[in-house]
Design a protein around this motif. Structure first.
Motif, PDB file in Angstrom:
ATOM      1  N   UNK A   1     -34.467  27.409  15.634  1.00 48.71           N
ATOM      2  CA  UNK A   1     -35.682  28.225  15.719  1.00 48.71           C
ATOM      3  C   UNK A   1     -35.980  28.650  17.146  1.00 48.71           C
ATOM      4  N   UNK A   2     -35.362  27.956  18.119  1.00 48.77           N
ATOM      5  CA  UNK A   2     -35.597  28.267  19.524  1.00 48.77           C
ATOM      6  C   UNK A   2     -35.083  29.671  19.832  1.00 48.77           C
ATOM      7  N   UNK A   3     -35.946  30.474  20.402  1.00 45.25           N
ATOM      8  CA  UNK A   3     -35.582  31.854  20.716  1.00 45.25           C
ATOM      9  C   UNK A   3     -35.769  32.812  19.558  1.00 45.25           C
ATOM     10  N   UNK A   4     -36.151  32.278  18.407  1.00 44.55           N
ATOM     11  CA  UNK A   4     -36.373  33.120  17.218  1.00 44.55           C
ATOM     12  C   UNK A   4     -37.876  33.260  16.963  1.00 44.55           C
ATOM     13  N   UNK A   5     -38.567  32.118  16.858  1.00 48.92           N
ATOM     14  CA  UNK A   5     -40.019  32.175  16.689  1.00 48.92           C
ATOM     15  C   UNK A   5     -40.675  32.306  18.056  1.00 48.92           C
ATOM     16  N   UNK A   6     -41.914  32.755  18.062  1.00 48.93           N
ATOM     17  CA  UNK A   6     -42.682  32.854  19.291  1.00 48.93           C
ATOM     18  C   UNK A   6     -44.007  32.124  19.119  1.00 48.93           C
TER      19      UNK A   6
ATOM     20  N   UNK B   1     -50.157  28.435  12.473  1.00 49.56           N
ATOM     21  CA  UNK B   1     -49.814  29.095  13.728  1.00 49.56           C
ATOM     22  C   UNK B   1     -48.703  28.336  14.446  1.00 49.56           C
ATOM     23  N   UNK B   2     -47.698  29.052  14.912  1.00 47.83           N
ATOM     24  CA  UNK B   2     -46.582  28.443  15.624  1.00 47.83           C
ATOM     25  C   UNK B   2     -47.035  28.053  17.034  1.00 47.83           C
ATOM     26  N   UNK B   3     -46.863  26.761  17.356  1.00 52.76           N
ATOM     27  CA  UNK B   3     -47.220  26.267  18.688  1.00 52.76           C
ATOM     28  C   UNK B   3     -46.004  26.177  19.601  1.00 52.76           C
ATOM     29  N   UNK B   4     -44.811  26.398  19.049  1.00 56.47           N
ATOM     30  CA  UNK B   4     -43.588  26.335  19.836  1.00 56.47           C
ATOM     31  C   UNK B   4     -42.414  25.962  18.962  1.00 56.47           C
ATOM     32  N   UNK B   5     -41.219  25.964  19.560  1.00 59.57           N
ATOM     33  CA  UNK B   5     -39.996  25.605  18.836  1.00 59.57           C
ATOM     34  C   UNK B   5     -39.441  24.293  19.378  1.00 59.57           C
TER      35      UNK B   5
ATOM     36  N   UNK C   1     -39.926  23.969  14.083  1.00 60.43           N
ATOM     37  CA  UNK C   1     -41.083  24.687  14.590  1.00 60.43           C
ATOM     38  C   UNK C   1     -42.275  23.741  14.665  1.00 60.43           C
ATOM     39  N   UNK C   2     -42.985  23.768  15.778  1.00 58.59           N
ATOM     40  CA  UNK C   2     -44.247  23.037  15.889  1.00 58.59           C
ATOM     41  C   UNK C   2     -45.361  23.931  15.341  1.00 58.59           C
ATOM     42  N   UNK C   3     -46.152  23.378  14.425  1.00 54.87           N
ATOM     43  CA  UNK C   3     -47.201  24.161  13.775  1.00 54.87           C
ATOM     44  C   UNK C   3     -48.573  23.582  14.103  1.00 54.87           C
ATOM     45  N   UNK C   4     -49.483  24.457  14.480  1.00 58.96           N
ATOM     46  CA  UNK C   4     -50.870  24.082  14.738  1.00 58.96           C
ATOM     47  C   UNK C   4     -51.727  24.706  13.635  1.00 58.96           C
ATOM     48  N   UNK C   5     -51.979  23.962  12.550  1.00 56.33           N
ATOM     49  CA  UNK C   5     -52.720  24.545  11.433  1.00 56.33           C
ATOM     50  C   UNK C   5     -54.220  24.600  11.688  1.00 56.33           C
ATOM     51  N   UNK C   6     -54.857  25.648  11.192  1.00 60.59           N
ATOM     52  CA  UNK C   6     -56.311  25.762  11.207  1.00 60.59           C
ATOM     53  C   UNK C   6     -56.782  25.777   9.762  1.00 60.59           C
ATOM     54  N   UNK C   7     -57.608  24.797   9.392  1.00 60.36           N
ATOM     55  CA  UNK C   7     -57.987  24.632   7.989  1.00 60.36           C
ATOM     56  C   UNK C   7     -59.338  25.264   7.688  1.00 60.36           C
ATOM     57  N   UNK C   8     -59.428  25.853   6.512  1.00 62.86           N
ATOM     58  CA  UNK C   8     -60.681  26.402   5.995  1.00 62.86           C
ATOM     59  C   UNK C   8     -61.182  25.419   4.942  1.00 62.86           C
TER      60      UNK C   8
ATOM     61  N   UNK D   1     -47.844  33.644  13.199  1.00 66.39           N
ATOM     62  CA  UNK D   1     -48.530  33.034  12.060  1.00 66.39           C
ATOM     63  C   UNK D   1     -47.590  33.081  10.857  1.00 66.39           C
ATOM     64  N   UNK D   2     -47.230  31.910  10.355  1.00 69.20           N
ATOM     65  CA  UNK D   2     -46.300  31.824   9.225  1.00 69.20           C
ATOM     66  C   UNK D   2     -47.041  32.162   7.944  1.00 69.20           C
ATOM     67  N   UNK D   3     -46.531  33.156   7.207  1.00 69.49           N
ATOM     68  CA  UNK D   3     -47.216  33.589   5.983  1.00 69.49           C
ATOM     69  C   UNK D   3     -46.375  33.404   4.726  1.00 69.49           C
TER      70      UNK D   3
END
Length: 386
Positions: free
Chosen positions: A190-195, A180-184, A256-263, A199-201
């Motif tokens: 990436x600033x102004x492109x990602x929100x 999950x993108x937490x910010x740019x 991009x700052x990413x906040x991963x959630x692990x399974x 969720x990066x797939x």
């Protein structure tokens, strides 16, 4: 609360036994020819009173200094307050005969933990303590004790998750993750492109089922290349074109700052009280590896160490390495695993007959642990002055 116990604990007992009203001395009971104290006795008494007052002040008055000293160590393969530090379910585990000690630093001078003059003096005269201005160690003057404790606890929880992911990846498990993108990054393409919330797939059309897949994909990208990042936004997939930036090491970054959630494929619980911060990550990961492999890697040896760890197994630098070295020696370790990025602080400051091996990744730490257990530790790379 003072750093040191009072020299004489308070007591409900009179200083010279129980004295009743009839035994109270009166001035007219003193013989007229009784000797009077001389000037020397008065001076000595006053000196003792002043010294006692100064000593009492040194016990309680806070200073503007922070003092770092060797803290306690914990065997991650053992127990803490009757509970195993590492509990694993959903996969076989195996007994270990060695010990893997995480190391800590005890610090005073922060909010709620003032350094007294006596504590500062002790720090100055100890070769394994470090005395520095308070703002160096605690730069935020308005921070409270609760805020410091909370930040340290959050860092500890994050290090435990990173250690679990890194250990399972090292053991060959796939650890699915939602990225999950937490910010740019400010100033990046990436600033102004990602929100935030994207969720990066996929990266350049290649699916990203886990964090390692993203790292592997970026390994083939050069700084300045343009990539296509596929994200899921509001339930729909969207292709984003981004020009990569450059990391400090020259490799490419998305920005991009990413906040991963692990399974997690295996349930791993790490329980430890009274210790915070991120620097135990490497030793937690090693403990998981040792428990989940048939080979008894440590094989009876007492190995200590330190280092942050990220989910892809990179070992990072920490503070207080010299204090941690002494804490390890004090608690019986014969080997110490030190982050390669801390080597300059290690050279010339290894206590006693402690042996140091430098590591930069979890895989190197695992190999070092195995070599030490097999009696081949002398072949390991160590910190040098060069």
């Amino acid at each position: 609360m003072p750093d040191e116990p009072l020299p004489f604990p308070p007591s409900d007992e009179p200083a010279h036994g129980d004295v009743g009203p009839a035994e109270v001395a009166r001035t007219d009971d003193v013989p007229a020819d009784a000797p009077r104290p001389g000037a020397r006795a008065v001076t000595l008494t006053l000196s003792m009173l002043v010294s006692a007052a100064v000593f009492a002040v040194m016990l309680v008055v806070p200073t503007a200094y922070a003092v770092s000293s060797p803290g306690p160590t914990k065997d991650v393969l053992g127990e803490d307050q009757g509970k195993p530090l590492i509990t694993i379910s959903g996969a076989p585990t195996y007994p270990s005969t060695g010990e893997l000690h995480l190391t800590t630093v005890s610090a005073t001078g922060g909010p709620g933990y003032p350094s007294t003059p006596l504590r500062v003096l002790q720090g100055w005269f100890s070769p394994w303590s470090n005395v520095q201005p308070r703002e160096v160690l605690f730069p935020d003057a308005g921070e409270t004790r609760e805020q410091v404790d909370k930040a340290n606890q959050q860092a500890m929880v994050s290090s435990q998750e990173n250690a679990s992911v890194a250990a399972l990846t090292e053991l060959g498990y796939e650890v699915p993750a939602t990225l999950t993108v937490a910010g740019a990054v400010q100033g990046s393409h990436a600033e102004g492109v990602v929100q935030t919330g994207d969720i990066i797939v996929a990266l350049d059309g290649t699916p990203l089922p886990d964090y390692q897949s993203l790292l592997d994909g970026l390994a083939g990208v050069e700084a300045g290349d343009t990539i296509t990042l596929t994200v899921r936004r509001n339930g729909a997939e969207k292709d984003l074109t981004i020009e990569t930036g450059t990391k400090v090491d020259g490799s490419a970054m998305i920005g991009v700052y990413i906040d991963p959630t692990f399974d997690m494929p295996v349930d791993i619980t790490i329980s430890i009280d009274g210790i915070g911060g991120p620097s135990a990550g490497t030793m937690f990961a090693l403990g998981i590896v040792d428990k989940m492999t048939k080979l008894d890697e440590a094989n009876g040896e007492v190995i200590a160490g330190t280092g942050t760890i990220d989910v892809n197994g990179a070992v990072g630098p920490i503070g207080g390495i010299r204090q941690k070295l002494e804490g390890a020696r004090r608690d019986g370790a014969t080997w110490f695993l030190a982050p390669a990025s801390n080597c300059k602080e290690v050279v010339g400051h290894v206590p006693g007959d402690l042996h140091v091996a430098k590591i930069a990744t979890l895989h190197e730490a695992r190999e070092a642990m195995t070599a030490i257990g097999a009696g081949k530790g002398a072949s390991l790379p160590t910190c040098t002055a060069g």
